[in-house]
Design a protein around this motif. Structure first.
Motif, PDB file in Angstrom:
ATOM      1  N   GLY A   1       0.826  -1.197   0.000  1.00  0.00           N
ATOM      2  CA  GLY A   1       0.000   0.000   0.000  1.00  0.00           C
ATOM      3  C   GLY A   1       0.865   1.253   0.000  1.00  0.00           C
ATOM      4  O   GLY A   1       2.089   1.199   0.178  1.00  0.00           O
ATOM      5  N   GLY A   2       0.241   2.385  -0.191  1.00  0.00           N
ATOM      6  CA  GLY A   2       0.953   3.644  -0.321  1.00  0.00           C
ATOM      7  C   GLY A   2       1.808   4.035   0.865  1.00  0.00           C
ATOM      8  O   GLY A   2       2.913   4.558   0.705  1.00  0.00           O
ATOM      9  N   LEU A   3       1.330   3.789   2.083  1.00  0.00           N
ATOM     10  CA  LEU A   3       2.096   4.174   3.271  1.00  0.00           C
ATOM     11  C   LEU A   3       3.392   3.378   3.382  1.00  0.00           C
ATOM     12  O   LEU A   3       4.461   3.935   3.641  1.00  0.00           O
ATOM     13  CB  LEU A   3       1.259   4.013   4.535  1.00  0.00           C
ATOM     14  N   GLU A   4       3.306   2.075   3.156  1.00  0.00           N
ATOM     15  CA  GLU A   4       4.499   1.227   3.180  1.00  0.00           C
ATOM     16  C   GLU A   4       5.399   1.543   1.985  1.00  0.00           C
ATOM     17  O   GLU A   4       6.627   1.578   2.102  1.00  0.00           O
ATOM     18  CB  GLU A   4       4.098  -0.257   3.165  1.00  0.00           C
ATOM     19  N   LEU A   5       4.806   1.792   0.838  1.00  0.00           N
ATOM     20  CA  LEU A   5       5.577   2.102  -0.363  1.00  0.00           C
ATOM     21  C   LEU A   5       6.386   3.390  -0.178  1.00  0.00           C
ATOM     22  O   LEU A   5       7.546   3.462  -0.588  1.00  0.00           O
ATOM     23  CB  LEU A   5       4.650   2.212  -1.575  1.00  0.00           C
ATOM     24  N   GLU A   6       5.788   4.375   0.457  1.00  0.00           N
ATOM     25  CA  GLU A   6       6.509   5.625   0.716  1.00  0.00           C
ATOM     26  C   GLU A   6       7.782   5.349   1.525  1.00  0.00           C
ATOM     27  O   GLU A   6       8.855   5.866   1.204  1.00  0.00           O
ATOM     28  CB  GLU A   6       5.593   6.604   1.461  1.00  0.00           C
ATOM     29  N   ARG A   7       7.691   4.512   2.507  1.00  0.00           N
ATOM     30  CA  ARG A   7       8.854   4.169   3.329  1.00  0.00           C
ATOM     31  C   ARG A   7       9.939   3.498   2.484  1.00  0.00           C
ATOM     32  O   ARG A   7      11.120   3.843   2.573  1.00  0.00           O
ATOM     33  CB  ARG A   7       8.430   3.249   4.482  1.00  0.00           C
ATOM     34  N   ARG A   8       9.532   2.562   1.640  1.00  0.00           N
ATOM     35  CA  ARG A   8      10.502   1.829   0.809  1.00  0.00           C
ATOM     36  C   ARG A   8      11.133   2.724  -0.267  1.00  0.00           C
ATOM     37  O   ARG A   8      12.328   2.618  -0.546  1.00  0.00           O
ATOM     38  CB  ARG A   8       9.835   0.627   0.161  1.00  0.00           C
TER      39      ARG A   8
END
Length: 116
Positions: A58-65
């Motif tokens: 999802g977007g929140l996890e993707l932002e971190r990566r």
């Protein structure tokens, strides 16, 4: 400015990328977090526009990566699921947060703000 648009709604992603291109913004699009990670490893982007809710990453996890790959990249979250919880999560982690449907004029203004 070079933008990466990540949204599992294929028609939305393609249409938004075309609308950005018509306004002179170089926009690539992919339909999953996994594709976004691969694309970011091969190209440099100023801003990523991330859908909050996607299958897989999802977007929140993707932002971190993506931040780990490209620390200078800025982020804007979008969602068709405009819940208060999503807004609070997005507003903490991203420069901006927009609910669908997105007005292209609002997105352009926000892109210019976060790119400065």
């Amino acid at each position: 400015m070079k933008v990466l648009l990540v949204d599992d709604e294929q028609k939305f992603a393609k249409m938004l990328a075309k609308r950005l291109e018509l306004r002179g913004i170089d926009a690539d699009y992919v339909h999953s977090g996994e594709e976004a990670i691969l694309k970011t490893g091969k190209s440099s982007y100023d801003v990523a526009i991330l859908d909050v809710k996607m299958p897989g990453i999802g977007g929140l996890e993707l932002e971190r990566r993506l931040k780990a790959l490209a620390p200078e990249m800025k982020f804007i979250f979008v969602t068709g699921h405009g819940s208060k919880t999503d807004f609070e999560a997005g507003s903490v982690q991203a420069a901006r947060y927009l609910a669908k449907p997105i007005r292209i004029e609002d997105l352009i203004t926000i892109l210019q703000e976060v790119a400065e």
